[in-house]
Design an enzyme around this catalytic site. Structure first.
Site, mmCIF file in Angstrom:
data_model
loop_
_atom_site.group_PDB
_atom_site.id
_atom_site.type_symbol
_atom_site.label_atom_id
_atom_site.label_comp_id
_atom_site.label_asym_id
_atom_site.label_seq_id
_atom_site.Cartn_x
_atom_site.Cartn_y
_atom_site.Cartn_z
ATOM 1 N N CYS A 113 -4.114 -22.272 11.148
ATOM 2 C CA CYS A 113 -4.452 -22.884 12.450
ATOM 3 C C CYS A 113 -5.807 -22.798 13.032
ATOM 4 O O CYS A 113 -6.155 -23.487 13.871
ATOM 5 C CB CYS A 113 -3.341 -22.329 13.487
ATOM 6 N N HIS A 240 -5.836 -23.224 19.992
ATOM 7 C CA HIS A 240 -4.594 -23.868 19.166
ATOM 8 C C HIS A 240 -3.490 -23.717 20.114
ATOM 9 O O HIS A 240 -3.211 -22.993 20.857
ATOM 10 C CB HIS A 240 -4.659 -22.901 18.072
ATOM 11 N N ASN A 270 3.841 -26.484 17.441
ATOM 12 C CA ASN A 270 2.639 -26.208 16.854
ATOM 13 C C ASN A 270 2.248 -27.015 15.691
ATOM 14 O O ASN A 270 3.078 -26.855 14.594
ATOM 15 C CB ASN A 270 2.856 -24.665 16.620
HETATM 16 N N1 ACO Z 1 16.912 -19.761 20.202
HETATM 17 C C1 ACO Z 1 17.554 -18.811 20.465
HETATM 18 N N2 ACO Z 1 17.535 -17.787 20.243
HETATM 19 C C2 ACO Z 1 16.554 -17.376 19.644
HETATM 20 C C3 ACO Z 1 15.637 -18.325 18.758
HETATM 21 C C4 ACO Z 1 15.953 -19.617 19.131
HETATM 22 N N3 ACO Z 1 15.284 -20.799 18.873
HETATM 23 N N4 ACO Z 1 14.732 -17.728 17.958
HETATM 24 C C5 ACO Z 1 14.971 -16.425 17.968
HETATM 25 N N5 ACO Z 1 16.088 -16.191 18.992
HETATM 26 C C6 ACO Z 1 16.746 -14.953 19.269
HETATM 27 C C7 ACO Z 1 16.684 -13.965 17.967
HETATM 28 O O1 ACO Z 1 17.538 -14.063 17.089
HETATM 29 C C8 ACO Z 1 16.573 -12.397 18.765
HETATM 30 O O2 ACO Z 1 18.178 -12.332 18.818
HETATM 31 P P1 ACO Z 1 18.927 -11.127 18.889
HETATM 32 O O3 ACO Z 1 18.243 -10.209 19.873
HETATM 33 O O4 ACO Z 1 20.373 -11.195 18.852
HETATM 34 O O5 ACO Z 1 18.506 -10.408 17.386
HETATM 35 C C9 ACO Z 1 16.249 -12.906 20.257
HETATM 36 O O6 ACO Z 1 16.267 -14.327 20.251
HETATM 37 C C10 ACO Z 1 14.873 -12.270 20.306
HETATM 38 O O7 ACO Z 1 14.006 -12.608 19.484
HETATM 39 P P2 ACO Z 1 12.587 -12.266 19.364
HETATM 40 O O8 ACO Z 1 11.967 -12.926 18.123
HETATM 41 O O9 ACO Z 1 12.327 -10.792 19.631
HETATM 42 O O10 ACO Z 1 12.154 -13.339 20.573
HETATM 43 P P3 ACO Z 1 10.649 -13.266 21.181
HETATM 44 O O11 ACO Z 1 10.933 -13.058 22.803
HETATM 45 O O12 ACO Z 1 9.614 -12.380 20.631
HETATM 46 O O13 ACO Z 1 10.205 -14.924 21.092
HETATM 47 C C11 ACO Z 1 8.619 -16.120 19.710
HETATM 48 C C12 ACO Z 1 10.040 -15.113 19.687
HETATM 49 C C13 ACO Z 1 8.720 -17.332 20.604
HETATM 50 C C14 ACO Z 1 8.624 -16.680 18.455
HETATM 51 C C15 ACO Z 1 7.728 -15.123 20.084
HETATM 52 O O14 ACO Z 1 7.654 -13.838 19.179
HETATM 53 C C16 ACO Z 1 6.272 -15.852 19.928
HETATM 54 O O15 ACO Z 1 5.761 -16.444 20.968
HETATM 55 N N6 ACO Z 1 5.284 -15.444 18.947
HETATM 56 C C17 ACO Z 1 4.112 -16.018 18.698
HETATM 57 C C18 ACO Z 1 4.636 -16.737 17.646
HETATM 58 C C19 ACO Z 1 3.645 -17.844 17.317
HETATM 59 O O16 ACO Z 1 3.279 -18.785 18.321
HETATM 60 N N7 ACO Z 1 3.353 -18.334 16.234
HETATM 61 C C20 ACO Z 1 2.535 -19.161 15.820
HETATM 62 C C21 ACO Z 1 1.253 -18.953 15.693
HETATM 63 S S1 ACO Z 1 0.603 -18.605 14.546
HETATM 64 C C22 ACO Z 1 0.403 -20.099 13.770
HETATM 65 O O17 ACO Z 1 0.239 -21.056 14.432
HETATM 66 C C23 ACO Z 1 0.707 -20.226 12.351
#
Ligand code: ACO
Length: 313
Positions: A113, A240, A270
């Protein structure tokens, strides 16, 4: 001191729009969950289009708006981690499609990215010895081809698309840059050829922590290099577009005024190396970028890699 000047931009998105609602029919998710955690409502996914078609669409738009023909391009770079083929490069395929001269320097670079900004730095370095003074820089991704559409943790986050910029060297201009990488095969990794099934794996919380650290740090370094006290001395910040919460978190830590940080991930998700040029193109077409404006742009992602630039439009 010299700087790369963006003469014009372009963008091309696949026709198919996939909403969170659409994805919720395949995996256990909802628009409420995805939007509240990422700021994403919908994204474009290819349905038959190749990455090359997207790259070509964005590149032709950029060249036309710059008032240039393909014969005037001396450097052609494509930032991507999802090329159509391992070889030839997207840049060579684009060279053939556009009819760029044979002595054009054509290659792809993979900084995930952060690819667009690594590409800008590379194009700027190559231009003095290039056969012609213009560079075509494209960020192009078909991330849907490496997504596991049954994995709700990742399939909701990404989108496909291409953005292009046509660059020249401004010998009187100045810019500041920050680059970094932190070899880390755990936080984000994507299966390579022969590693089936194709999928993106991500430790979301780790990536979140990394992103807010390097985006804030990069902006602070760029402000210091320019002798500015506050992010509010800038006209615009274009990060980004991974996740609205990453951007909001950084904006809050820097006490940024409302609207300083641009966001468009609600419609694109993204798109990795394509996200910054797509955002710049949207802003430019909306008339929001005027000559002389001072902006900061920051990319971050797999590698881990990051890159920032403070430049004049
Ligand atoms: N819908 C519903 N529930 C979901 C989903 C979804 N799409 N995805 C995950 N969950 C669930 C998980 O299974 C988990 O359930 P559990 O507690 O029963 O196991 C729960 O939601 C919490 O999961 P977390 O991963 O802890 O959720 P979090 O609040 O951390 O949000 C997210 C996840 C949005 C990915 C967050 O960590 C984030 O924003 N991270 C940054 C990631 C990012 O932006 N990456 C891209 C940048 S790098 C690049 O560009 C290549």
């Amino acid at each position: 001191m010299s700087a790369p000047r963006i003469l014009a931009t372009g963008r091309c998105l696949p026709a198919r729009v996939v909403t969170n609602e659409d994805l919720s029919r395949r995996v256990d998710t909802s628009d409420e969950w995805v939007f509240s955690r990422t700021g994403i409502h919908s994204r474009h996914f290819c349905a038959g289009e190749t990455g090359l078609e997207l790259a070509e669409g964005a590149a032709r738009q950029g060249l036309e708006r710059a008032g240039l023909t393909p014969a005037e391009v001396g450097v052609c770079l494509v930032g991507t981690f999802t090329p159509d083929f391992a070889s030839p490069s997207m840049a060579c395929l684009l060279q053939q499609r556009l009819g760029l001269p044979e002595d054009t320097l054509c290659f792809d670079l993979n900084a995930a990215c952060a690819g667009f900004l690594y590409g800008m730095k590379t194009a700027h370095a190559l231009l003095p010895d290039a056969p012609r003074p213009y560079a075509l820089l494209v960020g192009c991704e078909v991330i849907s081809r490496v997504l596991d559409m049954d994995d709700r943790n990742t399939c909701v986050l990404f989108g496909d698309g291409a953005g292009a910029a046509v660059l020249c060297r401004d010998e009187a201009g100045g810019w500041h840059t920050v680059f970094g990488s932190r070899g880390d095969p755990q936080s984000i990794w994507v299966q390579g050829p022969g590693q089936e099934p194709a999928a993106v794996h991500m430790d979301g919380k780790n990536v979140f922590r990394f992103a807010v650290e390097v985006v804030e740090g990069s902006i602070r370094q760029l402000l210091a290099a320019e002798g500015l006290d506050s992010v509010n001395d800038l006209d615009l910040v274009v990060c980004h577009q991974a996740n609205a919460r990453i951007i909001d978190h950084v904006a809050k830590k820097l006490r940024a005024r409302e609207g300083l940080f641009y966001k468009n991930m609600d419609r694109y998700g993204n798109t990795s190396a394509a996200s910054i040029p797509i955002a710049l193109d949207e802003l430019s077409q909306a008339g929001a970028l005027r000559p002389g404006m001072r902006l900061v742009t920051v990319g971050f992602g797999g590698g881990l890699t990051w890159a920032g630039a403070l430049l004049r439009w």
